[in-house]
Design a protein around this motif. Structure first.
Motif, PDB file in Angstrom:
ATOM      1  N   MET A  51       0.822  -1.201   0.000  1.00 14.88           N
ATOM      2  CA  MET A  51       0.000   0.000   0.000  1.00 14.88           C
ATOM      3  C   MET A  51       0.859   1.254   0.000  1.00 14.88           C
ATOM      4  SD  MET A  51      -3.011  -1.080   2.658  1.00 14.88           S
ATOM      5  CE  MET A  51      -3.654   0.570   2.659  1.00 14.88           C
ATOM      6  N   ALA A  52       1.942   1.230   0.794  1.00 14.40           N
ATOM      7  CA  ALA A  52       2.823   2.391   0.833  1.00 14.40           C
ATOM      8  C   ALA A  52       3.449   2.660  -0.526  1.00 14.40           C
ATOM      9  CB  ALA A  52       3.904   2.190   1.886  1.00 14.40           C
ATOM     10  N   GLU A  53       3.887   1.583  -1.200  1.00 13.98           N
ATOM     11  CA  GLU A  53       4.477   1.760  -2.525  1.00 13.98           C
ATOM     12  C   GLU A  53       3.449   2.299  -3.517  1.00 13.98           C
ATOM     13  OE1 GLU A  53       7.772  -1.857  -2.161  1.00 13.98           O
ATOM     14  OE2 GLU A  53       6.092  -2.000  -3.558  1.00 13.98           O
ATOM     15  N   GLN A  54       2.208   1.767  -3.438  1.00 11.17           N
ATOM     16  CA  GLN A  54       1.159   2.223  -4.348  1.00 11.17           C
ATOM     17  C   GLN A  54       0.814   3.686  -4.092  1.00 11.17           C
ATOM     18  OE1 GLN A  54      -2.370  -0.141  -4.216  1.00 11.17           O
ATOM     19  NE2 GLN A  54      -3.405   0.978  -5.842  1.00 11.17           N
ATOM     20  N   ARG A  80       3.597   5.792  -5.532  1.00  4.20           N
ATOM     21  CA  ARG A  80       3.501   5.909  -6.991  1.00  4.20           C
ATOM     22  C   ARG A  80       2.359   6.833  -7.398  1.00  4.20           C
ATOM     23  NH1 ARG A  80       4.698   0.262  -6.711  1.00  4.20           N
ATOM     24  NH2 ARG A  80       2.461  -0.210  -6.867  1.00  4.20           N
ATOM     25  N   SER A  81       1.210   6.697  -6.714  1.00  3.85           N
ATOM     26  CA  SER A  81       0.062   7.548  -7.040  1.00  3.85           C
ATOM     27  C   SER A  81       0.378   9.014  -6.758  1.00  3.85           C
ATOM     28  CB  SER A  81      -1.165   7.113  -6.234  1.00  3.85           C
ATOM     29  OG  SER A  81      -1.523   5.782  -6.532  1.00  3.85           O
ATOM     30  N   HIS A  82       1.066   9.260  -5.638  1.00  2.19           N
ATOM     31  CA  HIS A  82       1.417  10.635  -5.304  1.00  2.19           C
ATOM     32  C   HIS A  82       2.383  11.227  -6.329  1.00  2.19           C
ATOM     33  CE1 HIS A  82       2.129  14.141  -2.839  1.00  2.19           C
ATOM     34  NE2 HIS A  82       3.426  13.907  -2.843  1.00  2.19           N
ATOM     35  N   GLN A  83       3.347  10.410  -6.748  1.00  3.15           N
ATOM     36  CA  GLN A  83       4.304  10.884  -7.753  1.00  3.15           C
ATOM     37  C   GLN A  83       3.595  11.171  -9.077  1.00  3.15           C
ATOM     38  OE1 GLN A  83       7.439   8.145  -8.602  1.00  3.15           O
ATOM     39  NE2 GLN A  83       8.214   9.330 -10.334  1.00  3.15           N
ATOM     40  N   LYS A  84       2.690  10.266  -9.477  1.00  8.41           N
ATOM     41  CA  LYS A  84       1.958  10.468 -10.733  1.00  8.41           C
ATOM     42  C   LYS A  84       1.084  11.709 -10.660  1.00  8.41           C
ATOM     43  CE  LYS A  84      -0.870   7.984 -14.100  1.00  8.41           C
ATOM     44  NZ  LYS A  84      -1.572   6.704 -14.398  1.00  8.41           N
ATOM     45  N   LEU A  85       0.466  11.951  -9.486  1.00  7.14           N
ATOM     46  CA  LEU A  85      -0.361  13.127  -9.317  1.00  7.14           C
ATOM     47  C   LEU A  85       0.485  14.399  -9.443  1.00  7.14           C
ATOM     48  CD1 LEU A  85      -3.067  14.430  -8.609  1.00  7.14           C
ATOM     49  CD2 LEU A  85      -2.480  14.161  -6.191  1.00  7.14           C
ATOM     50  N   GLN A  86       1.679  14.384  -8.834  1.00  7.31           N
ATOM     51  CA  GLN A  86       2.554  15.553  -8.940  1.00  7.31           C
ATOM     52  C   GLN A  86       2.979  15.796 -10.389  1.00  7.31           C
ATOM     53  OE1 GLN A  86       5.704  14.643  -6.159  1.00  7.31           O
ATOM     54  NE2 GLN A  86       4.793  15.942  -4.570  1.00  7.31           N
TER      55      GLN A  86
END
Length: 599
Positions: A223-226, A229-235
């Motif tokens: 979950m932490a990795e996901q 990744r989601s936070h990076q993609k959002l940025q």
């Protein structure tokens, strides 16, 4: 002789050893994984920061170069030298000379001498991509040790446009070493803590909760990795969206209840404000022509591409095509208005219409001169005859010969007829060339057609007969001047479609009118000329497309005719058969009937 260990202790040893081994392996795996992730994250963050910094610096340099402030440009570039990771920063002009640098001693030197690595193949490729696509290129070098960025910079805004580039090289080795160091310390602390916890909890944790904890740890780590990744993609998406909105040439206004909450630099330029922050919070009604704000704030169902007059800070008006739609901005409902400046396009269209009218007048100049010269010649001749005869009669001092007086009377009648004809020609020409403001009024189409036929007489005389078949028509709502331009173009085109040198009695240009239904009228201009090939029919109303020889037509006449008809809410069609002639049909809406006069 030593006593054997208790059974319960022997049973604890193996689970404890397994737990310690698992903890150590997990710590080693975490050490490797976290180190790799830390380095990768550091690279991504550095790439993002470098791209943002270079984008901001590029915009600043564009503005300063446009203002001609070279000293401020050099100061902006040299100030970047405080970054310890920045190895080199250069601003190179189109002659490959260093305009500004983080090292002042390099200013004015050739780029290849200031930083020889610029000539490496991969650097040449990046530079060419940046200048060709006019967009920034930020990449990690092939050996992974540096971040290299190229951004195009406009050195001048005239024609031809001069382009230079901004080059930055950042050192990644120190950053990666620091990331590994902090990651290793963090993982070692975590591993030691796990070992202490593992030794303290003992067999109970292993037997009762071991498997569940393992599954929970695995799930938590996934979950932490996901989430990461989601936070990076959002940025990344936010950065791309921000760059897209800020660099688009169309103005973007985000407004809520008629007040601006966001706008991009193009929106500020549209209304003549360099600092877009000063416009945030202002009312849209202050920036548009009174009454046009309803186009942007009115019901969304009625929205489409609409024209809005914007008020420029210089006092001029800017015509923009705007489309508005709703969206959620910063968690609250708002509207977005995207505006494209079409002021120059409208001016060009008006110039083309004026140019085509002037071209039509020029093509008729020779014919009009001929039409005026003929009646004027016999008018002058007869007037001279009248003068001479009257002198003779005055010298004789008596009125004796009635026949001579009758000849004088006949000559005066012919002179009057010729003068009236000249007056009619001049009147027709003045009516055609008289401009108007485009306001619509009831127009008698038959009067317009008669006028156009009279003006085009010189084009028709030696080619064909003009035949008029008029039906009963009500007036249409439109501009008499523009309708005259429309039908004169069609009549002249019909005349020019008939070759010169033939029998004018065989060919004809026929003007036919009739009423089509209850709400429109039809004017047909038909000729017996050479016709139009089928492959040319679909392009007939395109601007600058013509089938006439070079120097005969501009290719604008039918395009402007189409624009005039469309502007009046009508349509124009064409039928043609090679060798048998062409027919243009103009369908126009019927204007509202005039109020009946009072008793």
């Amino acid at each position: 002789m030593s006593l054997p260990a208790p059974r319960w202790l022997r049973e604890l040893i193996l689970p404890m050893l397994l737990l310690l081994v698992y903890t150590a392996c997990f710590g080693l795996y975490s050490l490797h994984h976290e180190t790799v992730e830390a380095v990768a994250h550091a690279r991504r963050e550095t790439l993002r920061k470098v791209a943002e910094e270079m984008t901001q610096l590029q915009s600043s340099l564009d503005y300063l170069l446009h203002a001609g402030n070279l000293a401020a440009v050099r100061e902006s570039v040299s100030s970047q030298g405080h970054n310890v990771q920045l190895q080199m920063g250069l601003l190179v002009d189109d002659q490959q000379q260093v305009l500004a640098s983080t090292r002042l001693v390099l200013v004015g030197r050739p780029a290849r001498e200031a930083w020889p690595e610029l000539e490496l193949p991969e650097n040449v490729r990046r530079r060419q991509e940046a200048l060709e696509h006019l967009t920034g290129v930020v990449e990690i070098s092939a050996d992974g040790r540096y971040i290299i960025g190229y951004y195009p910079v406009s050195l001048s805004f005239g024609q031809p446009r001069r382009m230079g580039y901004l080059f930055f090289q950042h050192d990644l080795t120190q950053l990666e070493s620091a990331s590994r160091y902090y990651a290793e310390r963090s993982v070692l602390r975590s591993t030691l803590l796990l070992l202490v916890i593992a030794g303290a909890t003992g067999l109970g944790v292993q037997l009762l909760l071991g498997r569940r904890i393992q599954r929970l740890v695995a799930a938590t780590q996934g979950m932490a990795e996901q989430i990461g990744r989601s936070h990076q993609k959002l940025q990344e998406n936010e950065h791309r969206f921000q760059t897209l909105v800020e660099r688009t040439p169309d103005a973007v206004f985000v407004h809520r209840e008629g007040r601006i909450v966001f706008l991009n630099p193009a929106a500020g330029a549209l209304v003549g404000h360099e600092r877009v922050e000063a416009l945030v919070g202002r009312n849209l009604a202050e920036l548009v022509q009174p009454g046009d704000e309803e186009v942007l704030t009115g019901p969304v169902e009625a929205q489409g591409v609409r024209e809005v007059l914007w008020l420029h800070a210089s006092g001029q008006q800017v015509l923009g095509e705007a489309v508005t739609f709703p969206l959620v901005f910063e968690g609250q409902p708002a509207r977005v208005s995207i505006v494209r400046d079409v002021t120059e396009r409208k001016h060009l269209r008006e110039k083309l219409q004026t140019a085509d009218r002037m071209a039509a007048i020029g093509s008729l100049a020779a014919g009009v001169a001929h039409e005026i010269n003929n009646p004027l010649s016999f008018t002058l001749s007869n007037v001279r005859f009248i003068r001479d005869e009257l002198k003779s009669l005055l010298e004789e001092g008596r009125v004796q010969e009635q026949e001579r007086l009758k000849e004088v009377l006949d000559a005066s009648e012919e002179a009057l007829t010729g003068a009236d004809r000249v007056s009619e020609i001049v009147t027709d020409l003045r009516r055609f060339t008289r401009g108007d403001d485009g306001k619509k009024a009831p127009v008698n189409l038959h009067a317009v057609l008669d006028l156009c036929g009279s003006i085009a007489r010189s084009q028709l005389r030696h080619r064909a007969q003009l035949v008029k078949v008029y039906g009963e028509l009500p007036p249409v709502q439109g501009s008499e001047s523009r309708l005259g331009q429309l039908f004169l173009n069609l009549i002249i085109n019909a005349a020019q479609a008939i070759p010169e040198g033939g029998d004018a009695k065989v060919h004809e240009v026929r003007l036919t009118t009739w009423r089509e239904g209850a709400d429109q009228v039809v004017v047909e201009v038909r000729d017996t000329g050479v016709g139009i090939p089928p492959e040319h029919l679909r392009r007939l109303f395109d601007p600058f497309f013509t089938t006439k020889p070079a120097g005969v037509g501009t290719g604008l006449g039918l395009s402007i005719c189409h624009g005039i008809v469309k502007g009046m809410g009508g349509r124009i069609t064409v039928e043609s058969e090679p060798g048998r002639g062409t027919a243009f049909r103009v369908f126009l809406p019927i204007g509202e009937p005039e109020a009946a006069p009072g008793p």
